[in-house]
Design an enzyme around this catalytic site. Structure first.
Site, short mmCIF file in Angstrom:
data_model
loop_
_atom_site.label_atom_id
_atom_site.label_comp_id
_atom_site.label_asym_id
_atom_site.label_seq_id
_atom_site.Cartn_x
_atom_site.Cartn_y
_atom_site.Cartn_z
N LYS A 70 0.81 -1.23 0.00
CA LYS A 70 0.00 0.00 0.00
C LYS A 70 0.84 1.28 0.00
O LYS A 70 0.48 2.26 -0.63
CB LYS A 70 -0.94 0.02 1.21
CG LYS A 70 -2.13 -0.90 1.04
CD LYS A 70 -3.11 -0.71 2.18
CE LYS A 70 -4.24 -1.69 2.04
NZ LYS A 70 -5.27 -1.52 3.05
N ASP A 106 -9.96 3.13 1.80
CA ASP A 106 -10.10 2.43 3.09
C ASP A 106 -10.81 3.27 4.15
O ASP A 106 -11.75 2.80 4.80
CB ASP A 106 -8.71 2.04 3.64
CG ASP A 106 -8.20 0.73 3.03
OD1 ASP A 106 -9.01 -0.09 2.61
OD2 ASP A 106 -6.96 0.56 3.00
P1 NAP Z 1 -0.33 -2.31 10.02
O1 NAP Z 1 0.07 -1.25 9.06
O2 NAP Z 1 0.56 -3.46 10.32
O3 NAP Z 1 -0.70 -1.55 11.41
C1 NAP Z 1 -1.01 -2.21 12.61
C2 NAP Z 1 -0.36 -1.44 13.75
O4 NAP Z 1 -0.78 -1.98 14.99
C3 NAP Z 1 1.18 -1.57 13.70
O5 NAP Z 1 1.74 -0.30 13.89
C4 NAP Z 1 1.45 -2.49 14.90
O6 NAP Z 1 2.70 -2.28 15.46
C5 NAP Z 1 0.35 -2.08 15.84
N1 NAP Z 1 0.08 -3.04 16.91
C6 NAP Z 1 0.26 -4.39 16.90
N2 NAP Z 1 -0.14 -4.91 18.08
C7 NAP Z 1 -0.56 -3.88 18.84
C8 NAP Z 1 -1.09 -3.77 20.16
N3 NAP Z 1 -1.26 -4.84 20.93
N4 NAP Z 1 -1.43 -2.56 20.63
C9 NAP Z 1 -1.26 -1.45 19.86
N5 NAP Z 1 -0.74 -1.47 18.62
C10 NAP Z 1 -0.42 -2.68 18.11
O7 NAP Z 1 -1.72 -2.96 9.56
P2 NAP Z 1 -2.94 -2.23 8.85
O8 NAP Z 1 -2.83 -2.38 7.39
O9 NAP Z 1 -3.11 -0.87 9.43
O10 NAP Z 1 -4.14 -3.17 9.31
C11 NAP Z 1 -4.54 -3.23 10.66
C12 NAP Z 1 -5.69 -4.21 10.82
O11 NAP Z 1 -6.81 -3.77 10.07
C13 NAP Z 1 -5.36 -5.63 10.31
O12 NAP Z 1 -5.98 -6.56 11.15
C14 NAP Z 1 -6.00 -5.65 8.94
O13 NAP Z 1 -6.36 -6.95 8.54
C15 NAP Z 1 -7.23 -4.78 9.19
N6 NAP Z 1 -7.73 -4.13 7.96
C16 NAP Z 1 -9.01 -4.37 7.62
C17 NAP Z 1 -9.53 -3.77 6.49
C18 NAP Z 1 -10.97 -4.02 6.13
O14 NAP Z 1 -11.36 -3.70 5.00
N7 NAP Z 1 -11.77 -4.54 7.02
C19 NAP Z 1 -8.74 -2.93 5.71
C20 NAP Z 1 -7.42 -2.69 6.11
C21 NAP Z 1 -6.93 -3.32 7.23
P3 NAP Z 1 3.93 -3.20 14.94
O15 NAP Z 1 4.08 -2.92 13.48
O16 NAP Z 1 5.07 -2.73 15.77
O17 NAP Z 1 3.52 -4.61 15.21
#
Ligand code: NAP
Length: 284
Positions: A70, A106
């Site tokens: 992305k 998104d």
């Molecule tokens: P990402 O870029 O990896 O961001 C997730 C963030 O959460 C990272 O900064 C991570 O830190 C942090 N994190 C991990 N464990 C944590 C905790 N216990 N407490 C606080 N922060 C924590 O992922 P993303 O793309 O934003 O996606 C996030 C979630 O949304 C995923 O589950 C994804 O599947 C979901 N999502 C859903 C949709 C939908 O259409 N429904 C769309 C996009 C994303 P670290 O990197 O240090 O681990």
């Protein structure tokens, strides 16, 4: 019928085999009688540049972009829509007059899910977001744009949440954007809505991401995860009879917005929702 006029759309990411987007978009093309096909392409990070040159060379009409491309795809695009530029992530590419144009649907997809599924408008509401990655960036931007009263971010990587708050303050100097340096340990009574934008809850034995004492009777709880449909967070919130929403609505509406960018037509939302529900049922 697939023939010499069929337009090609798809998803690039790594991995992508779990994706429900092909079912959702192909159902929409069929229902709207558009001669088009949507496929999933598993692209290794080192092949991303070639994949996007290939998109142009082959005339692939549109792509969705998922993890881990992305942010990485941006330098390879000809234009990036201002919102996507500010968010720093693209989830939709349109091939228009030989140019690759990047968008982000998104955040708007999440807002539409909030409004259409839970009947909640962000204006005047206070949001606490767990996570400060790509999804939180997109949602945070759109919540503030839609008039949220406050958005507070917490991420285990403190610098990520810090940078997100700094970036958003540049664009919304009058908004209340805050950084939480630790997980809340008492009631989130100053907040209307808690959003989990971390992957915690996807795995079978994941814990409840936040302490039970933070929940209050009026708290709305959203999880961006849709597989499993009920994370420990959502199960707990439901057991307290709170309003909840999983990530399926966001998946649906970000897809609806992508489809509308590609086709210029109104998306058959109900058809897309049914296709998603069917695909999820098949996965169980
Ligand atoms: P990402 O870029 O990896 O961001 C997730 C963030 O959460 C990272 O900064 C991570 O830190 C942090 N994190 C991990 N464990 C944590 C905790 N216990 N407490 C606080 N922060 C924590 O992922 P993303 O793309 O934003 O996606 C996030 C979630 O949304 C995923 O589950 C994804 O599947 C979901 N999502 C859903 C949709 C939908 O259409 N429904 C769309 C996009 C994303 P670290 O990197 O240090 O681990």
């Amino acid at each position: 019928m697939i023939d010499a006029h069929t337009k090609l759309f798809g998803l690039i990411g790594y991995p992508v085999r779990h994706s429900l987007s092909p079912m959702m978009h192909n159902a929409a093309f069929q229902s709207a009688r558009i001669n088009a096909l949507y496929l999933a392409f598993e692209i290794l990070p080192e092949n991303l540049k070639d994949a996007l040159s290939g998109m142009k060379a082959l005339g692939i009409s549109g792509l969705n972009v998922t993890i881990p491309h992305k942010e990485a795809c941006i330098p390879f695009l000809d234009e990036v829509y201002p919102t996507a530029k500010i968010i720093g992530a693209v989830n939709t590419i349109v091939l228009k007059e030989g140019k690759l144009i990047g968008y982000n649907t998104d955040g708007k997809g999440f807002i539409q899910a909030l409004e259409k599924i839970l009947r909640i408008k962000p204006r005047g509401k206070r949001f606490f977001i767990l996570g400060a990655g790509g999804a939180a960036r997109a949602i945070g931007f759109n919540l503030v744009k839609e008039g949220a009263k406050e958005v507070t971010f917490y991420d285990i990587a403190r610098s990520k949440a810090e940078n997100l708050v700094i970036d958003l303050r540049v664009h919304f100097p009058n908004a209340k954007l805050e950084l939480a340096t630790s997980l809340p340990s008492s009631s989130l009574k100053e907040f209307d809505c808690l959003i989990n934008a971390t992957p915690v809850g996807m795995r079978k034995n994941d814990p409840l991401i936040i302490e039970p004492k933070v929940f209050h009777p009026k708290l709305v709880v959203c999880d961006l995860i849709y597989n499993p449909p009920q994370t420990p967070l959502l199960k707990f919130a439901k057991s307290k009879r709170l309003k909840t929403m999983n990530g399926l609505g966001m998946l649906l509406y970000q897809g609806v917005l992508s489809w509308e960018l590609w086709t210029g037509k109104k998306a058959p939302v109900l058809v897309m929702r049914k296709a998603l529900e069917k695909a999820i049922a098949r996965q169980k």
